[in-house]
Design an enzyme around this catalytic site. Structure first.
Site, PDB file in Angstrom:
ATOM      1  N   TRP A 189      58.746  29.332 -73.392  1.00  0.00           N
ATOM      2  CA  TRP A 189      57.912  30.432 -73.309  1.00  0.00           C
ATOM      3  C   TRP A 189      58.558  31.678 -74.182  1.00  0.00           C
ATOM      4  CZ3 TRP A 189      58.516  34.888 -69.487  1.00  0.00           C
ATOM      5  CH2 TRP A 189      60.074  35.034 -69.404  1.00  0.00           C
ATOM      6  N   ASP A 190      59.736  31.446 -74.778  1.00  0.00           N
ATOM      7  CA  ASP A 190      60.398  32.514 -75.610  1.00  0.00           C
ATOM      8  C   ASP A 190      59.537  32.652 -76.628  1.00  0.00           C
ATOM      9  OD1 ASP A 190      62.206  30.986 -73.783  1.00  0.00           O
ATOM     10  OD2 ASP A 190      63.922  31.147 -75.357  1.00  0.00           O
ATOM     11  N   GLU A 205      65.074  32.481 -62.900  1.00  0.00           N
ATOM     12  CA  GLU A 205      65.282  31.091 -62.360  1.00  0.00           C
ATOM     13  C   GLU A 205      66.187  31.116 -61.329  1.00  0.00           C
ATOM     14  OE1 GLU A 205      66.480  29.227 -66.159  1.00  0.00           O
ATOM     15  OE2 GLU A 205      64.415  29.707 -67.009  1.00  0.00           O
ATOM     16  N   LYS A 210      68.184  36.434 -62.025  1.00  0.00           N
ATOM     17  CA  LYS A 210      68.902  36.114 -63.435  1.00  0.00           C
ATOM     18  C   LYS A 210      68.266  36.897 -64.436  1.00  0.00           C
ATOM     19  CE  LYS A 210      69.501  32.068 -66.480  1.00  0.00           C
ATOM     20  NZ  LYS A 210      68.733  30.740 -66.945  1.00  0.00           N
ATOM     21  N   GLN A 211      67.155  37.461 -64.438  1.00  0.00           N
ATOM     22  CA  GLN A 211      66.655  38.229 -65.620  1.00  0.00           C
ATOM     23  C   GLN A 211      65.499  38.893 -64.966  1.00  0.00           C
ATOM     24  OE1 GLN A 211      65.921  33.940 -67.163  1.00  0.00           O
ATOM     25  NE2 GLN A 211      63.916  35.176 -68.175  1.00  0.00           N
TER      26      GLN A 211
END
Length: 757
Positions: free
Chosen positions: A352-353, A479, A589-590
């Site tokens: 998806w980046d 994640e 995580k993000q």
């Protein structure tokens, strides 16, 4: 503005060598060559020596502990296709090596204006011969199959025989590291040389993949300013010996031409390689460099982004933008791998980046490339439909979490295939392209079908409960929190997808271009009405007490991770704690909900976004390179300018300064796009909305000014931000309405406004 990145006094330690293999790699979106020393290293020094083709793959076994239905047991992996880098230099009978004799001076250069890398060495041999060696490498943007090495030697204090031995090897393997989940765990022979041929001085190696039945042909030829060329077949390739003599003060130059062609794009890759090589040899080397410079002159003109006041940071930003044009695929067979074409991290998979972090850059600077990237998703739509059926959905398409040719490559489904938000990400990118370009014809041809099929998936994946539309058992961008109900990011992206499916249905209908697409997809007015109902009733988690959007239904009920007292050597957490242990904690995580507040900011109030940002800031590790840039953008929106700048610096310098310590495996392409967004969307306050183009710039304290260009519906606009105020200039195209700090303005030629009003 300097467009040259340079390092002096090249180090010999393995870590520095592998890092520079990445930082100075050559790529053009089709091929990528890691920057290994042509002569090689000393025995025992590790190296990732690779040449890659975007979208070229082999199949590899993916072992599952339990053979449950639908789990992926075969993945695609990017293939190291050939080694055409090898060149040995002999001065008399002494072999040049960075590890023997004496390196009196050395440097490496990346020239981002001219599009080449260069290695310079002033070397004294063990017997005292001194030479200046300059090695220039280029992967052509104009002739994508070409990799060129120019190898020049100047004799400083000697004369006599000089010999080059240049190799062309088909017997190569991929790199592996069983201790790193971002790399292949074991070495496998993915490419098998089938035929090596000679045609005069030209060598051809045709190889096939072990399982995917693809072919690649590499062709190599040489030209030398003085000397005799003899090429012979050797093993699964060829060796070319060039014997010459050099006088004191004389310079001798070898040109090595390598051509890469594959069977995905060519019916006969051997025949195509021969034709491509013939075309290249028909022009002089100066023409190749001129083509490269002209291509990049246009690129930098369109993608202008300049910073006054921080030379180091600007260098990092220019480096990032250069890597994006090196990485991006420019045909429907390819996309942008997580590491571009610089290394084998994440096995060359597309994530998806692309849609969320990289495509926005091209949408604003080169919309033709965005159209091609969406065309890749359209070309793999049939595989996305198959993936949806595999996961039990009777309708719609579900794009794979990670892939090369369209099939899922995610082995650990809780943090992979369960990330259904990829459908929302792709849908958002299609809408963003439409808002930037106004290209409804493309929506009718390709984009609309993607939007409608993704919308159908949500209708099958979700269900109504107490009047609200819920989406259960999915994983959001974070994640460290997997398989949850009603992930906020997923639900709001689904809402956006469904809403725009309705809007495109209406827009295409009004334009008289809906009928063909409706017949092809079986789309009806009743189905679209259900899209609208689900969007209007989408459940978006909200906590009244905290005034925030919970990341999902259970997130706030979990024990909060104590990040402050977690030892620094335990980061990233995924390498030191069991996934289940992570999943039971409030730890990210993000950016997840914070990302939603950037992308879908109109779904919530300013106060909710502010409270959410402050809350998630305390539980986010930023273990992902995709995180800091998003926190920077939202901090800018909220007026936390110092925080925004700090997050931005962490993001922008990640690869050039190897801040995560893993750039040796390849660049972080998504982070590079994210750093661009942190400036343009963050500091510049740019937003593309259905109601128009918006700006709300601020100027970071360390900077004197910054400026950037954007394309918007056929026009190009230059935005300049400085202490004295804002200047918007219409570079080309028709008059445009823009919004500056919420005020409607007409941009006819030049528009000036105070900063921060």
């Amino acid at each position: 503005m300097s467009m040259i990145y340079k390092i002096e006094n090249l180090k010999k330690d393995p870590a520095a060598l592998m890092l520079n293999e990445t930082l100075f790699h050559n790529a053009n979106g089709y091929i990528g060559i890691r920057s290994n020393y042509e002569e090689g290293y000393e025995p025992g020094i590790n190296s990732i020596r690779g040449s890659y083709i975007n979208g070229f793959y082999d199949f590899a076994e993916m072992k599952q502990a339990e053979k449950l239905y639908g789990l992926i047991e075969e993945k695609q992996t990017m293939v190291n296709v050939a080694d055409t880098q090898g060149i040995q230099l002999y001065l008399g009978d002494e072999k040049f090596s960075m590890f023997h004799g004496e390196v009196l001076e050395s440097r490496r250069i990346l020239n981002m204006e001219a599009g080449y890398t260069e290695r310079y060495i002033h070397w004294r041999s063990p017997e005292g011969r001194e030479a200046e060696i300059t090695i220039r490498r280029l992967t052509s943007f104009v002739r994508p199959s070409l990799f060129l090495i120019d190898y020049s030697v100047k004799a400083l204090n000697f004369e006599g025989p000089l010999t080059f031995v240049s190799t062309h090897r088909g017997d190569v393997e991929n790199y592996s590291d069983p201790n790193d989940p971002r790399l292949a765990a074991e070495t496998f022979q993915h490419i098998i040389p089938e035929k090596a041929e000679l045609d005069g001085t030209v060598s051809y190696v045709t190889s096939g993949t072990s399982k995917s039945a693809l072919l690649v042909c590499t062709a190599v030829d040489h030209a030398v300013s003085k000397g005799k060329i003899l090429t012979v077949l050797e093993g699964h390739g060829a060796s070319c010996r060039i014997d010459s003599a050099i006088g004191k003060g004389e310079t001798l130059t070898l040109h090595k031409y390598s051509i890469f062609c594959d069977s995905i794009r060519n019916a006969d890759c051997r025949q195509t390689a021969a034709a491509e090589l013939k075309n290249v040899r028909a022009v002089d080397v100066e023409t190749l460099y001129r083509e490269q410079r002209d291509y990049l002159a246009d690129y930098w003109e369109q993608a202008l982004l300049e910073i006054d006041g921080d030379d180091e940071l600007e260098c990092a930003v220019q480096y990032n933008l250069y890597q994006l044009i090196q990485s991006v695929g420019k045909d429907k067979h390819s996309n942008i791998a997580a590491k571009g074409l610089s290394g084998e991290g994440y096995e060359g998979h597309f994530f998806w980046d692309t849609e969320m972090y990289i495509q926005p850059f091209f949408t604003l600077t080169n919309p033709d490339i965005t159209r091609t990237l969406i065309s890749y998703r359209y070309a793999t739509l049939h595989e996305a439909r198959k993936n949806a059926r595999l996961l039990g959905h009777g309708q719609g398409a579900l794009y794979p979490w990670r892939t090369i040719m369209g099939r899922e490559c995610s082995g650990y489904f809780p943090s992979g295939s369960a990330q259904y938000h990829i459908n929302g990400d792709i849908a958002w990118s299609v809408v963003l392209y439409y808002l930037a370009s106004g290209d409804l014809d493309f929506i009718a041809q390709k984009g609309g079908e993607i939007i409608f099929e993704c919308a159908r998936l949500w209708m099958d994946a979700g269900n109504y409960y107490q009047g609200k539309f819920h989406i259960n058992d999915v994983t959001g961008p974070d994640e460290y929190t997997c398989l949850v109900n009603n992930n906020y990011y997923t639900n709001v992206s689904a809402q956006f997808n469904l809403s725009w499916a309705v809007k495109f249905y209406e827009l295409l209908g009004k334009a008289g271009v809906l009928k063909t697409l409706a017949i092809k997809t079986g789309l009806s007015a009743d189905e679209v009405a259900e899209f609208s109902r689900a969007a209007q009733n989408m459940y978006l988690p909200y906590d009244e007490k905290l005034g925030i959007n919970p990341q999902d239904d259970s997130f706030l009920a979990k024990k909060r991770w104590d990040l402050e007292h977690t030892p620094r050597d335990k980061f990233p957490l995924l390498l030191h704690y069991h996934p289940l242990y992570l999943y039971r904690h409030q730890v990210c995580k993000q950016a997840d909900t914070v990302l939603a507040h950037f992308i879908f900011e109109d779904a919530q109030s300013y106060e909710t976004i502010k409270k959410s940002f402050l809350y998630y800031e305390q539980v986010t590790t930023h273990d992902s390179s995709l995180s800091s840039c998003i926190f920077s953008i939202v901090a800018s929106k909220l007026g936390f300018h110092d925080k925004a700048y700090q997050y931005f610096g962490d993001s922008a310098k990640l690869d050039l300064f190897n801040t995560h310590g893993n750039t040796k495996d390849g660049i972080h392409t998504a982070n590079m796009g994210g750093a661009y967004m942190a400036i343009v969307y963050g500091f510049g306050g740019l937003r593309l909305k259905e109601t128009g183009l918006y700006f709300a710039p601020h100027l970071p304290k360390p900077w004197k000014a910054y400026r950037f260009k954007v394309h918007y519906q056929g026009s190009q606009i230059l935005v300049e931000v400085k202490n004295s105020g804002l200047v918007f200039t219409l570079i080309s195209g028709s008059e445009k309405t823009i919004h500056v700090y919420g005020k409607v303005c007409q941009l006819r030629d030049t528009l000036e406004a105070p900063l921060g009003c």
